[in-house]
Write an enzyme that holds these catalytic residues in place. Sequence first.
Site, PDB file in Angstrom:
ATOM      1  N   LYS A 206      20.946 -41.278 -57.928  1.00 53.84           N
ATOM      2  CA  LYS A 206      19.933 -40.590 -57.119  1.00 53.84           C
ATOM      3  C   LYS A 206      19.725 -39.233 -57.785  1.00 53.84           C
ATOM      4  O   LYS A 206      20.515 -38.310 -57.601  1.00 53.84           O
ATOM      5  CB  LYS A 206      20.438 -40.438 -55.685  1.00 53.84           C
ATOM      6  CG  LYS A 206      19.355 -40.337 -54.623  1.00 53.84           C
ATOM      7  CD  LYS A 206      18.456 -39.132 -54.746  1.00 53.84           C
ATOM      8  CE  LYS A 206      19.076 -37.851 -54.249  1.00 53.84           C
ATOM      9  NZ  LYS A 206      18.229 -36.662 -54.526  1.00 53.84           N
ATOM     10  N   GLY A 259      26.508 -30.763 -57.670  1.00 49.83           N
ATOM     11  CA  GLY A 259      25.533 -30.002 -56.893  1.00 49.83           C
ATOM     12  C   GLY A 259      26.215 -28.860 -56.185  1.00 49.83           C
ATOM     13  O   GLY A 259      27.298 -28.415 -56.588  1.00 49.83           O
ATOM     14  N   SER A 260      25.605 -28.407 -55.117  1.00 48.17           N
ATOM     15  CA  SER A 260      26.123 -27.222 -54.432  1.00 48.17           C
ATOM     16  C   SER A 260      27.367 -27.568 -53.613  1.00 48.17           C
ATOM     17  O   SER A 260      27.590 -28.725 -53.233  1.00 48.17           O
ATOM     18  CB  SER A 260      25.045 -26.649 -53.512  1.00 48.17           C
ATOM     19  OG  SER A 260      24.739 -27.593 -52.508  1.00 48.17           O
ATOM     20  N   THR A 261      28.143 -26.547 -53.323  1.00 46.61           N
ATOM     21  CA  THR A 261      29.350 -26.742 -52.527  1.00 46.61           C
ATOM     22  C   THR A 261      28.993 -27.226 -51.125  1.00 46.61           C
ATOM     23  O   THR A 261      29.687 -28.084 -50.559  1.00 46.61           O
ATOM     24  CB  THR A 261      30.161 -25.438 -52.516  1.00 46.61           C
ATOM     25  OG1 THR A 261      30.596 -25.186 -53.866  1.00 46.61           O
ATOM     26  CG2 THR A 261      31.381 -25.531 -51.621  1.00 46.61           C
ATOM     27  N   THR A 263      26.499 -29.173 -50.192  1.00 43.76           N
ATOM     28  CA  THR A 263      26.231 -30.611 -50.230  1.00 43.76           C
ATOM     29  C   THR A 263      27.507 -31.382 -50.563  1.00 43.76           C
ATOM     30  O   THR A 263      27.715 -32.497 -50.077  1.00 43.76           O
ATOM     31  CB  THR A 263      25.108 -30.925 -51.241  1.00 43.76           C
ATOM     32  OG1 THR A 263      24.010 -30.050 -51.005  1.00 43.76           O
ATOM     33  CG2 THR A 263      24.630 -32.349 -51.123  1.00 43.76           C
ATOM     34  N   GLU A 282      31.649 -32.068 -58.420  1.00 42.15           N
ATOM     35  CA  GLU A 282      31.491 -30.955 -59.382  1.00 42.15           C
ATOM     36  C   GLU A 282      30.539 -29.968 -58.722  1.00 42.15           C
ATOM     37  O   GLU A 282      29.336 -30.234 -58.625  1.00 42.15           O
ATOM     38  CB  GLU A 282      30.889 -31.459 -60.703  1.00 42.15           C
ATOM     39  CG  GLU A 282      31.724 -32.485 -61.436  1.00 42.15           C
ATOM     40  CD  GLU A 282      33.014 -31.924 -61.995  1.00 42.15           C
ATOM     41  OE1 GLU A 282      33.134 -30.690 -62.126  1.00 42.15           O
ATOM     42  OE2 GLU A 282      33.913 -32.713 -62.289  1.00 42.15           O
ATOM     43  N   CYS A 317      26.037 -23.798 -63.287  1.00 41.45           N
ATOM     44  CA  CYS A 317      27.223 -23.713 -62.429  1.00 41.45           C
ATOM     45  C   CYS A 317      28.217 -22.738 -63.059  1.00 41.45           C
ATOM     46  O   CYS A 317      28.986 -22.100 -62.359  1.00 41.45           O
ATOM     47  CB  CYS A 317      27.831 -25.090 -62.254  1.00 41.45           C
ATOM     48  SG  CYS A 317      28.050 -25.955 -63.809  1.00 41.45           S
ATOM     49  N   GLU A 420      27.239 -17.847 -54.826  1.00 39.03           N
ATOM     50  CA  GLU A 420      26.556 -18.321 -56.014  1.00 39.03           C
ATOM     51  C   GLU A 420      25.052 -18.093 -55.840  1.00 39.03           C
ATOM     52  O   GLU A 420      24.447 -18.607 -54.897  1.00 39.03           O
ATOM     53  CB  GLU A 420      26.821 -19.820 -56.205  1.00 39.03           C
ATOM     54  CG  GLU A 420      26.188 -20.347 -57.477  1.00 39.03           C
ATOM     55  CD  GLU A 420      26.374 -21.842 -57.637  1.00 39.03           C
ATOM     56  OE1 GLU A 420      26.184 -22.580 -56.666  1.00 39.03           O
ATOM     57  OE2 GLU A 420      26.698 -22.261 -58.762  1.00 39.03           O
TER      58      GLU A 420
HETATM   59  P1  NAD Z   1      22.068 -29.543 -54.142  1.00 37.48           P
HETATM   60  O1  NAD Z   1      23.450 -29.675 -53.620  1.00 37.48           O
HETATM   61  O2  NAD Z   1      21.035 -28.979 -53.239  1.00 37.48           O
HETATM   62  O3  NAD Z   1      21.484 -30.951 -54.613  1.00 37.48           O
HETATM   63  C1  NAD Z   1      22.184 -31.753 -55.532  1.00 37.48           C
HETATM   64  C2  NAD Z   1      21.861 -33.205 -55.227  1.00 37.48           C
HETATM   65  O4  NAD Z   1      22.315 -33.526 -53.910  1.00 37.48           O
HETATM   66  C3  NAD Z   1      20.375 -33.533 -55.272  1.00 37.48           C
HETATM   67  O5  NAD Z   1      20.201 -34.801 -55.843  1.00 37.48           O
HETATM   68  C4  NAD Z   1      19.989 -33.536 -53.801  1.00 37.48           C
HETATM   69  O6  NAD Z   1      18.896 -34.376 -53.517  1.00 37.48           O
HETATM   70  C5  NAD Z   1      21.247 -34.076 -53.157  1.00 37.48           C
HETATM   71  N1  NAD Z   1      21.412 -33.650 -51.770  1.00 37.48           N
HETATM   72  C6  NAD Z   1      21.008 -32.476 -51.218  1.00 37.48           C
HETATM   73  N2  NAD Z   1      21.322 -32.442 -49.906  1.00 37.48           N
HETATM   74  C7  NAD Z   1      21.915 -33.634 -49.611  1.00 37.48           C
HETATM   75  C8  NAD Z   1      22.465 -34.197 -48.435  1.00 37.48           C
HETATM   76  N3  NAD Z   1      22.465 -33.549 -47.285  1.00 37.48           N
HETATM   77  N4  NAD Z   1      22.998 -35.431 -48.510  1.00 37.48           N
HETATM   78  C9  NAD Z   1      23.018 -36.103 -49.675  1.00 37.48           C
HETATM   79  N5  NAD Z   1      22.511 -35.634 -50.823  1.00 37.48           N
HETATM   80  C10 NAD Z   1      21.982 -34.393 -50.806  1.00 37.48           C
HETATM   81  O7  NAD Z   1      22.192 -28.707 -55.480  1.00 37.48           O
HETATM   82  P2  NAD Z   1      21.015 -28.228 -56.435  1.00 37.48           P
HETATM   83  O8  NAD Z   1      20.357 -27.059 -55.807  1.00 37.48           O
HETATM   84  O9  NAD Z   1      20.195 -29.379 -56.865  1.00 37.48           O
HETATM   85  O10 NAD Z   1      21.869 -27.769 -57.719  1.00 37.48           O
HETATM   86  C11 NAD Z   1      22.466 -26.544 -57.820  1.00 37.48           C
HETATM   87  C12 NAD Z   1      23.943 -26.616 -57.513  1.00 37.48           C
HETATM   88  O11 NAD Z   1      24.597 -27.529 -58.396  1.00 37.48           O
HETATM   89  C13 NAD Z   1      24.623 -25.287 -57.739  1.00 37.48           C
HETATM   90  O12 NAD Z   1      25.502 -25.021 -56.680  1.00 37.48           O
HETATM   91  C14 NAD Z   1      25.399 -25.510 -59.031  1.00 37.48           C
HETATM   92  O13 NAD Z   1      26.520 -24.683 -59.214  1.00 37.48           O
HETATM   93  C15 NAD Z   1      25.781 -26.933 -58.902  1.00 37.48           C
HETATM   94  N6  NAD Z   1      26.148 -27.477 -60.215  1.00 37.48           N
HETATM   95  C16 NAD Z   1      27.474 -27.758 -60.468  1.00 37.48           C
HETATM   96  C17 NAD Z   1      27.854 -28.230 -61.725  1.00 37.48           C
HETATM   97  C18 NAD Z   1      29.292 -28.572 -62.037  1.00 37.48           C
HETATM   98  O14 NAD Z   1      29.520 -29.341 -62.960  1.00 37.48           O
HETATM   99  N7  NAD Z   1      30.263 -28.027 -61.319  1.00 37.48           N
HETATM  100  C19 NAD Z   1      26.894 -28.417 -62.703  1.00 37.48           C
HETATM  101  C20 NAD Z   1      25.568 -28.103 -62.411  1.00 37.48           C
HETATM  102  C21 NAD Z   1      25.204 -27.642 -61.151  1.00 37.48           C
END
Ligand code: NAD
Length: 516
Positions: A206, A259-261, A263, A282, A317, A420
């Site tokens: 996804k 993604g974000s902490t 989520t 991650e 990140c 962040e």
């Molecule tokens: P996000 O958490 O908003 O979204 C990431 C993914 O989760 C997307 O595909 C989104 O559609 C999905 N998502 C969002 N809400 C959801 C929910 N309630 N239920 C299920 N899926 C959901 O993050 P973002 O804004 O797309 O990305 C930025 C974040 O990603 C930052 O916090 C960044 O630090 C993190 N990140 C971490 C790494 C790592 O390897 N640690 C790498 C890159 C980015």
Amino acid sequence: MTAVLQQPSGDTQKPSEPEAERATWLARAAALPLPTNAIVDGSEFSAGDESLPVIGPRDGNELTRVFAGDAAAVDHAVRAARVAFDSGPWPRLSPRERAAVLLRLADLAEQHRDELALLITLEMGKPITHSRDIEMRAVVNCLRWYAEVADKGHGEVRDTDPQALALVTREPVGVVGIVTPWNFPLTLTMWKLAPALIAGCTTVVKPAEQSPLSVLRLAQLALEAGLPPGVLNVVPGTGPVAGQALGLHAGVDALAFTGSTATGRAFARYGADSNLKRVWLELGGKSPNIILPDAPDLQRAIDTAVWAFTFNSGQMCTCGSRLIVHRDVADEVVENVVRGARAVPVGDPLDPAVEMGPIATAAQLASVRGYVDRAVAAGARLLTGGSHAPDRAGLPAGGNWLEPTILTDVAPDSELARSEVFGPVLAMTVVDSTDEAVEVANDCEYGLAAAVWTSDLSTAHTVSRRLRAGTVWVNCYEEGDMGVPFGGFGLSGNGRDKSAHALDKYTELKTTWMQL
Ligand code: NAD
């Protein structure tokens, strides 16, 4: 130079090289077919009228609309992955046969490097040279690296009673759900997909709703490379609908999320509330970059500090978002980091001379500006940047522009010091000792990455040991290769991407005890 000056002015003037290249990329973008459908069970798939707009951050225009998967579409994809795992050829192939498919995909990704890079740049705004030379190279390297390790693993025969034979082997975990963000749409997907595939798993991806195009195109190429139907399914859709459906699906055995902490917490709950699937996270970061007075090359530390918070418009990140400087070199560092930030070429990501593109979405831009405004209201001092668009000719109107932004006098317990931001925003703190630098660095719930600049071997080792982070860089930033694991401590998540350690996430240990 003289020849250029002698060009006649007006329409007949030859464009400069970057301008000509930008025009070429624009023409290629206009002619590029954009994927719009999901890929399920080896075919394009869509159902119903729901679609999602994909908005280009360089000008705010809609690039296309893609199918918006709902719970039924996710269920369809998980079932296809289940059948492919339970009765398809993929898990039953030899590791070398699976490796051959990954190598073919790597070759195809390389052949289509410009096209995939252009999709990434259009959908999330990364400068085209970075999409092509950094992100696409990482994608191809990742595929080849996991193809190479395919048959290098081994099981164990334990020392047991002579009347027994105990074997410890690894098996693919099953159907893997992969949910990824928009900042590195293909690399972060590949860091999960390649080890999952080489382990023999089948997958449902996804992608982020902001950046589904490059992943959908890659899935088309994977079919061309010979990946059997159902092994890689891609369902675009929103997080709360498609992401949640995948997280809660009882047919998914492991879920790998970046993604974000916030989520990430939701995914931990999805696992607990469904089939206790393994959930690998991650997550975010707030990485400290410590410059000590004995940094071996202070100018290099300064240049790297600028790059560490502006690369990918700070949407990393591992963004070096906290610069912790020893007082003895603070004046020189602050002055030159500000000067360096002002010199970063911000602009149209299709211009090959540009080093920093727009923020990926208007909502993200508003969020970043909010952090800056609140920090200033709380007493932080804005040294450069803020809410201004860069003054640069040829900047497309309607883009999500922001200059690199630096604040100092950021209170250690303030929002900016701890949250962040995910944008090109640097918080600077001046300290009086190495101990204080480590204390400030560790005073944070995240623990993804950190850096220290020093010439002293003992300081390098002891500071590295004391820093609570999954990666510590010494006299560099953002370095590494596929062989080293990547992931975080604390709120930055669990598990590791990259390296052979990532295979642990996509395999189960099995003990076979034979009584002889
Ligand atoms: P996000 O958490 O908003 O979204 C990431 C993914 O989760 C997307 O595909 C989104 O559609 C999905 N998502 C969002 N809400 C959801 C929910 N309630 N239920 C299920 N899926 C959901 O993050 P973002 O804004 O797309 O990305 C930025 C974040 O990603 C930052 O916090 C960044 O630090 C993190 N990140 C971490 C790494 C790592 O390897 N640690 C790498 C890159 C980015």
